[in-house]
Scaffold this motif. Sequence first.
Motif, mmCIF file in Angstrom:
data_model
loop_
_atom_site.group_PDB
_atom_site.id
_atom_site.type_symbol
_atom_site.label_atom_id
_atom_site.label_comp_id
_atom_site.label_asym_id
_atom_site.label_seq_id
_atom_site.Cartn_x
_atom_site.Cartn_y
_atom_site.Cartn_z
ATOM 1 N N THR A 1 -16.999 -21.882 24.547
ATOM 2 C CA THR A 1 -15.778 -21.367 25.713
ATOM 3 C C THR A 1 -16.552 -20.914 26.983
ATOM 4 O O THR A 1 -15.740 -19.975 27.633
ATOM 5 C CB THR A 1 -16.558 -19.786 25.102
ATOM 6 O OG1 THR A 1 -17.734 -19.890 24.356
ATOM 7 C CG2 THR A 1 -15.448 -20.187 23.035
ATOM 8 N N THR B 1 -9.083 -25.013 22.472
ATOM 9 C CA THR B 1 -8.419 -25.513 21.370
ATOM 10 C C THR B 1 -8.309 -26.748 21.545
ATOM 11 O O THR B 1 -8.575 -27.899 22.670
ATOM 12 C CB THR B 1 -6.942 -25.028 21.001
ATOM 13 O OG1 THR B 1 -5.903 -25.413 22.511
ATOM 14 C CG2 THR B 1 -6.926 -23.658 21.338
ATOM 15 N N TYR C 1 -15.539 -18.288 16.202
ATOM 16 C CA TYR C 1 -15.271 -18.915 16.759
ATOM 17 C C TYR C 1 -16.627 -19.798 17.115
ATOM 18 O O TYR C 1 -16.435 -20.831 16.932
ATOM 19 C CB TYR C 1 -14.299 -18.702 17.825
ATOM 20 C CG TYR C 1 -13.214 -19.726 17.940
ATOM 21 C CD1 TYR C 1 -11.758 -19.596 17.433
ATOM 22 C CD2 TYR C 1 -13.316 -21.110 19.465
ATOM 23 C CE1 TYR C 1 -10.829 -20.779 16.915
ATOM 24 C CE2 TYR C 1 -11.892 -21.767 19.193
ATOM 25 C CZ TYR C 1 -10.825 -21.560 18.375
ATOM 26 O OH TYR C 1 -9.605 -22.112 18.658
ATOM 27 N N LEU D 1 -10.012 -19.322 9.430
ATOM 28 C CA LEU D 1 -10.594 -19.743 10.864
ATOM 29 C C LEU D 1 -12.245 -20.845 10.235
ATOM 30 O O LEU D 1 -12.518 -21.954 11.131
ATOM 31 C CB LEU D 1 -10.942 -18.422 12.029
ATOM 32 C CG LEU D 1 -11.283 -18.948 13.237
ATOM 33 C CD1 LEU D 1 -10.398 -19.454 13.561
ATOM 34 C CD2 LEU D 1 -11.739 -17.551 13.945
ATOM 35 N N PRO E 1 -7.716 -23.078 16.299
ATOM 36 C CA PRO E 1 -8.153 -24.012 16.869
ATOM 37 C C PRO E 1 -7.200 -25.057 16.945
ATOM 38 O O PRO E 1 -7.052 -25.988 17.864
ATOM 39 C CB PRO E 1 -9.073 -24.670 16.423
ATOM 40 C CG PRO E 1 -9.526 -23.506 15.186
ATOM 41 C CD PRO E 1 -7.875 -22.586 14.824
ATOM 42 N N ILE F 1 -9.505 -18.987 24.343
ATOM 43 C CA ILE F 1 -10.590 -20.126 23.735
ATOM 44 C C ILE F 1 -10.347 -21.516 23.671
ATOM 45 O O ILE F 1 -9.378 -21.834 23.839
ATOM 46 C CB ILE F 1 -10.803 -18.899 22.123
ATOM 47 C CG1 ILE F 1 -9.119 -19.250 21.994
ATOM 48 C CG2 ILE F 1 -11.369 -17.515 22.582
ATOM 49 C CD1 ILE F 1 -8.796 -18.346 20.263
ATOM 50 N N VAL G 1 -11.947 -24.261 12.582
ATOM 51 C CA VAL G 1 -13.052 -24.492 13.458
ATOM 52 C C VAL G 1 -13.444 -25.500 13.065
ATOM 53 O O VAL G 1 -14.056 -26.826 13.700
ATOM 54 C CB VAL G 1 -14.085 -23.466 13.867
ATOM 55 C CG1 VAL G 1 -14.362 -23.765 15.129
ATOM 56 C CG2 VAL G 1 -12.984 -21.932 14.169
#
Lengths: 334, 334
Positions: free
Chosen positions: B282, B136, B241, A240, B220, B134, A244
């Motif tokens: 977010t 993307t 994230y 991740l 993501p 979330i 990200v």
Amino acid sequence: MPDNICVAIDAMGGDNAPCEIVKGALLAVNECDKVTVYLVGVTELIEKELTGKSYDRNRVVLIDAKEIIDTAEPPVMAIRKKKDSSLVKGLTMVKEGTCDAFISAGSTGAVLVGGQVLVGRIKGIKRPPLAPLIPTETGVSILIDCGANVDARPEHLIQFAQLGSIYMEYVVGIENPKVAIVNNGAEEEKGNALVKETFPLLKNCPDINFIGSIEARDIPAGIADVIVCEAFVGNVILKLYEGVGATMIKIIKKGMLSTARAKIGALLVKPALKKTLKAFDTEEYGGAPLLGLNGLVVKTHGSAKAIEIKNAVLQCVQFTEQEVGKKIQERLFS
Amino acid sequence: MPDNICVAIDAMGGDNAPCEIVKGALLAVNECDKVTVYLVGVTELIEKELTGKSYDRNRVVLIDAKEIIDTAEPPVMAIRKKKDSSLVKGLTMVKEGTCDAFISAGSTGAVLVGGQVLVGRIKGIKRPPLAPLIPTETGVSILIDCGANVDARPEHLIQFAQLGSIYMEYVVGIENPKVAIVNNGAEEEKGNALVKETFPLLKNCPDINFIGSIEARDIPAGIADVIVCEAFVGNVILKLYEGVGATMIKIIKKGMLSTARAKIGALLVKPALKKTLKAFDTEEYGGAPLLGLNGLVVKTHGSAKAIEIKNAVLQCVQFTEQEVGKKIQERLFS
């Protein structure tokens, strides 16, 4: 302190083999005069890459290996059958003591299996962890474990904490490294069954500097040097982190190209931005050591370029010079 | 389809209460004429925030609650003792049917406990998941579960997949949403014990569009709409994230201010960059629904500003209009 350090390199592993692998090996040889690299792979292909390059010929040795292990192959079978592969030959050189360390950008599964089966564990090590270095705001942390063996037990995590601490102290040079366990909250009562069981054991472990739980949010800020977790969670964090990061950069590029005004700005900003973003690039840190073996095995990214290979070699030099294997034995088992 | 939707809002919860909470509620009332908001909290403080604002007075109702539940309080005890808190009063309004939904930026633990204890689960729901949206590259995914109950069992994850699919279809408007389970590799043989046991059950689940495993790296990029995982892992994903995003932005700002040339570029780039980064924030998505209850409960960030509260209210409107609770009952239990 050993003055000639021998590092075997899988010249055939990874997306950019053998070109970038050989290039990285030569960069290391030219930067550090204590290292001899053993380039393991199809000799003709490696020789082609060496042609016209300037380097100390006494410190670059070619070891012929005709087979290549593919990333898609089942690891155990591949290690058993392909005796003439660069991976098996390179790992065997560490086992036999010809080399101090081995580096591969090839199949993670095969490196993990081969490291344990061929190089072997230090006596008393329950489960050798794969421990990548991840960039943070303040430098770098070790994320331990990101290996293939998931569902670890508390006693494994304790060893991860110890191994990670020794690595950060002697290879990265951080005094009294701070150890934290990944948790779903900072309070002591938080956690899944594994974390709840491990927490008091870490607290009572005398040879580490345990600072408690770390929430994933705080990992990039660099508040701990050794980030302890079970491999499934470690894998999620590592991937991740990269995911990200990649998406953010893509979005930022899109933003910078979205208007004429921004495009001009982007040109001005680019050099400075590139430099700061480089510090946050996982490839700068030379791959992930597989710790607790009788020798060092380092797995780099499959996409590793010369710079990552060079840094991996320098990591092996530091590891060997500092006699980290011996320190692990002393600290954990005496 | 209900034409008057009633949403209770915890006016005292979160770092920016009551100011931003009230502001957000009014934004929603002014944007959507179907909604009536019930602002629950200390009336004098709420009235102060309302002074001088223009809004439809028929659709903003004040409900007095004198107590406030702190984020540091043990949730179960707080819910039991503070009957006159904004949280308990708001949740009770959903339970009694006065309101369709409840929103709070307050203590996550108290919202989770209160939601289950006071509002109650839909019969047959084993464990109501907290499921944040979330951002993307391609839009938005639902990450299910990020709640407080870790160490889930396979049957829980199946319900998460079903609940997430219904939410994405009817609230976010994605037809036949793609469901994936978080794993440490894309191959079917990968996974920890939980994932290995859950995978075939998801594969055989008739009412979801299961596409297999997803590695954290690909989250993501937006390749799945419903990201199924156990809450400990979900928590790590959600927090990381946010953490990596925040660190990247900090690093980029630093890079942009590191030279005179870059500073000028930064000025030109800023407006366009701000716009694209906003899509990856977010807070734009209005908080995390707690699914599977007899009514909707939404937990926003503790740091929620007016825009997040407004979006949370609009989310509640969509949820109620689409009769998602009824659809959950029909799809899962008939």
